[in-house]
Design a protein around this motif. Structure first.
Motif, PDB file in Angstrom:
ATOM      1  N   LEU A 179       0.826  -1.200   0.000  1.00 30.05           N
ATOM      2  CA  LEU A 179       0.000   0.000   0.000  1.00 30.05           C
ATOM      3  C   LEU A 179       0.863   1.255   0.000  1.00 30.05           C
ATOM      4  O   LEU A 179       0.611   2.204  -0.760  1.00 30.05           O
ATOM      5  CB  LEU A 179      -0.929  -0.011   1.215  1.00 30.05           C
ATOM      6  N   ALA A 180       1.901   1.289   0.839  1.00 26.86           N
ATOM      7  CA  ALA A 180       2.774   2.461   0.901  1.00 26.86           C
ATOM      8  C   ALA A 180       3.472   2.695  -0.435  1.00 26.86           C
ATOM      9  O   ALA A 180       3.567   3.835  -0.909  1.00 26.86           O
ATOM     10  CB  ALA A 180       3.803   2.278   2.019  1.00 26.86           C
ATOM     11  N   VAL A 181       3.973   1.634  -1.050  1.00 22.69           N
ATOM     12  CA  VAL A 181       4.661   1.782  -2.342  1.00 22.69           C
ATOM     13  C   VAL A 181       3.683   2.243  -3.422  1.00 22.69           C
ATOM     14  O   VAL A 181       4.016   3.099  -4.258  1.00 22.69           O
ATOM     15  CB  VAL A 181       5.330   0.454  -2.735  1.00 22.69           C
ATOM     16  N   ASP A 182       2.465   1.716  -3.398  1.00 20.96           N
ATOM     17  CA  ASP A 182       1.474   2.109  -4.404  1.00 20.96           C
ATOM     18  C   ASP A 182       1.124   3.591  -4.294  1.00 20.96           C
ATOM     19  O   ASP A 182       1.055   4.296  -5.301  1.00 20.96           O
ATOM     20  CB  ASP A 182       0.214   1.258  -4.258  1.00 20.96           C
ATOM     21  N   VAL A 183       0.881   4.079  -3.073  1.00 21.18           N
ATOM     22  CA  VAL A 183       0.486   5.489  -2.937  1.00 21.18           C
ATOM     23  C   VAL A 183       1.650   6.414  -3.257  1.00 21.18           C
ATOM     24  O   VAL A 183       1.452   7.498  -3.817  1.00 21.18           O
ATOM     25  CB  VAL A 183      -0.082   5.769  -1.530  1.00 21.18           C
ATOM     26  N   SER A 190       2.770  11.930 -12.390  1.00 19.84           N
ATOM     27  CA  SER A 190       2.292  10.856 -13.249  1.00 19.84           C
ATOM     28  C   SER A 190       2.619   9.526 -12.585  1.00 19.84           C
ATOM     29  O   SER A 190       3.628   9.411 -11.875  1.00 19.84           O
ATOM     30  CB  SER A 190       2.956  10.928 -14.641  1.00 19.84           C
ATOM     31  N   PRO A 191       1.795   8.491 -12.781  1.00 22.44           N
ATOM     32  CA  PRO A 191       2.078   7.179 -12.181  1.00 22.44           C
ATOM     33  C   PRO A 191       3.408   6.625 -12.651  1.00 22.44           C
ATOM     34  O   PRO A 191       3.796   6.775 -13.800  1.00 22.44           O
ATOM     35  CB  PRO A 191       0.900   6.319 -12.673  1.00 22.44           C
ATOM     36  N   ARG A 192       4.124   5.972 -11.757  1.00 23.17           N
ATOM     37  CA  ARG A 192       5.429   5.406 -12.076  1.00 23.17           C
ATOM     38  C   ARG A 192       5.627   4.162 -11.243  1.00 23.17           C
ATOM     39  O   ARG A 192       4.803   3.827 -10.406  1.00 23.17           O
ATOM     40  CB  ARG A 192       6.536   6.418 -11.791  1.00 23.17           C
ATOM     41  N   THR A 193       6.727   3.493 -11.494  1.00 20.12           N
ATOM     42  CA  THR A 193       7.069   2.279 -10.759  1.00 20.12           C
ATOM     43  C   THR A 193       8.284   2.559  -9.889  1.00 20.12           C
ATOM     44  O   THR A 193       9.297   3.078 -10.379  1.00 20.12           O
ATOM     45  CB  THR A 193       7.370   1.124 -11.721  1.00 20.12           C
ATOM     46  N   LEU A 194       8.182   2.223  -8.605  1.00 24.50           N
ATOM     47  CA  LEU A 194       9.281   2.418  -7.670  1.00 24.50           C
ATOM     48  C   LEU A 194       9.897   1.067  -7.347  1.00 24.50           C
ATOM     49  O   LEU A 194       9.294   0.261  -6.634  1.00 24.50           O
ATOM     50  CB  LEU A 194       8.791   3.087  -6.382  1.00 24.50           C
ATOM     51  N   PRO A 195      11.101   0.782  -7.854  1.00 23.54           N
ATOM     52  CA  PRO A 195      11.748  -0.482  -7.501  1.00 23.54           C
ATOM     53  C   PRO A 195      12.306  -0.438  -6.080  1.00 23.54           C
ATOM     54  O   PRO A 195      12.361   0.613  -5.432  1.00 23.54           O
ATOM     55  CB  PRO A 195      12.883  -0.585  -8.537  1.00 23.54           C
ATOM     56  N   ALA A 196      12.743  -1.590  -5.608  1.00 18.45           N
ATOM     57  CA  ALA A 196      13.270  -1.669  -4.243  1.00 18.45           C
ATOM     58  C   ALA A 196      14.509  -0.797  -4.067  1.00 18.45           C
ATOM     59  O   ALA A 196      14.771  -0.318  -2.958  1.00 18.45           O
ATOM     60  CB  ALA A 196      13.589  -3.121  -3.901  1.00 18.45           C
ATOM     61  N   THR A 197      15.265  -0.577  -5.149  1.00 18.27           N
ATOM     62  CA  THR A 197      16.479   0.236  -5.048  1.00 18.27           C
ATOM     63  C   THR A 197      16.179   1.714  -4.807  1.00 18.27           C
ATOM     64  O   THR A 197      17.070   2.466  -4.429  1.00 18.27           O
ATOM     65  CB  THR A 197      17.312   0.095  -6.323  1.00 18.27           C
ATOM     66  N   GLN A 198      14.930   2.138  -5.035  1.00 23.83           N
ATOM     67  CA  GLN A 198      14.551   3.531  -4.827  1.00 23.83           C
ATOM     68  C   GLN A 198      13.837   3.746  -3.491  1.00 23.83           C
ATOM     69  O   GLN A 198      13.363   4.849  -3.225  1.00 23.83           O
ATOM     70  CB  GLN A 198      13.619   3.985  -5.960  1.00 23.83           C
ATOM     71  N   LEU A 199      13.784   2.710  -2.657  1.00 25.99           N
ATOM     72  CA  LEU A 199      13.030   2.774  -1.421  1.00 25.99           C
ATOM     73  C   LEU A 199      13.935   2.606  -0.210  1.00 25.99           C
ATOM     74  O   LEU A 199      14.929   1.864  -0.254  1.00 25.99           O
ATOM     75  CB  LEU A 199      11.955   1.680  -1.390  1.00 25.99           C
ATOM     76  N   GLU A 200      13.582   3.300   0.857  1.00 21.87           N
ATOM     77  CA  GLU A 200      14.177   3.087   2.168  1.00 21.87           C
ATOM     78  C   GLU A 200      13.054   2.621   3.094  1.00 21.87           C
ATOM     79  O   GLU A 200      12.083   3.345   3.314  1.00 21.87           O
ATOM     80  CB  GLU A 200      14.804   4.370   2.706  1.00 21.87           C
TER      81      GLU A 200
END
Length: 283
Positions: A179-183, A190-200
């Motif tokens: 849910l957090a990654v989706d929001v 614009s909608p995009r995709t966040l891979p694991a490398t872009q997340l903390e």
């Protein structure tokens, strides 16, 4: 002689300046889940953390200028260590740290020419979900006691609206992470995709002994994202199609329609289908 500027205008100018700086930062989402509190930040850096541990049960998340909220984080660690050493570790609470941060930010906003361009969250995990504490502090020292979820950063309003529609209590860690990654992905221009490398990603896990803070990295983070994506894919599959009607059932349907024309309205068929559902120092 110096120009006279009304105090009201000074406060307004400082607030506008701080809000513009915070709006340039990438967003952070804080969510409660049954076993603790989840922190998800859009942050490609592996050295400049936006989410950190303060004490045994307390964590810190921030958006804005890195050098400014890093100073606040260090001050919080020193205060917690000193208080825990002088008295007792149980005397270090999220409420106490939030009050200390509020006084510091309020003093800086009032007395300094330039306010801090930061917004922070201080969270403390309890023995149960009802005992969790989440405090949100803004650039002027204002404190808000939050529940269930918090969004900070440039897209905070859009993220909060999405969370209000989609968040539900009792979701496991994998679902809360998805849910957090989706929001975060949908709240931008614009909608995009966040891979694991872009997340903390980090958690305050109430099931862990003593120190509750833990970062989710590498295979574990990939596994949580994959499992939540798999569950979402299964849930979004369409229902099996209804069996084709044979000639006899077609005749019966014709009879039903004929009877409906004499005074009874036929019941409509119901079908179920799937729901359609640049990093810098300021980060």
């Amino acid at each position: 002689m110096p120009f006279y500027v009304p105090a009201e205008q000074q406060v307004k100018d400082k607030a506008d300046y701080a809000r513009k700086g915070i709006a340039r930062g990438r967003s952070v989402v804080v969510l409660q889940y049954p076993d603790g509190i989840l922190f998800v930040a859009e942050n490609p850096s592996r050295a400049l953390h936006k989410v950190s541990e303060i004490y045994d049960r307390i964590a810190f998340a921030a958006v804005g200028k890195y050098n400014e909220f890093e100073n606040l984080r260090k001050a919080g660690v020193r205060l917690a260590d000193l208080q825990g050493y002088s008295y007792d570790r149980r005397d270090v609470t999220g409420r106490g740290l939030a009050n200390a941060y509020a006084q510091t930010l309020g003093t800086i906003f009032t007395e300094s020419i330039k306010p801090y361009e930061v917004e922070i969250v201080v969270a403390e995990v309890g023995d149960s979900a009802e005992e969790d504490q989440i405090y949100r502090l803004t650039y002027d020292g204002s404190v808000a006691d939050e529940h269930r979820y918090v969004a900070m950063g440039g897209s905070a309003d859009a993220i909060a609206n999405l969370l209000e529609q989609r968040y539900h209590d009792g979701a496991p860690l994998a679902d809360a992470l998805r849910l957090a990654v989706d929001v975060l992905s949908e709240a931008g221009p614009s909608p995009r995709t966040l891979p694991a490398t872009q997340l903390e990603v980090a958690v305050l896990d109430r099931t862990r002994p003593q120190r509750k803070f833990q970062r989710l990295l590498g295979p574990r983070l990939d596994g949580l994202l994959a499992s939540s994506a798999g569950a979402k894919g299964k849930a979004s599959k369409s229902a099996p199609p209804a069996p084709a009607a044979d000639a006899g059932s077609a005749d019966a349907a014709d009879g039903a329609e004929a009877g409906a024309g004499e005074g009874e309205s036929p019941k409509p068929d119901r079908f179920s289908g799937p729901d359609t559902p640049p990093a810098g120092s300021d980060d």
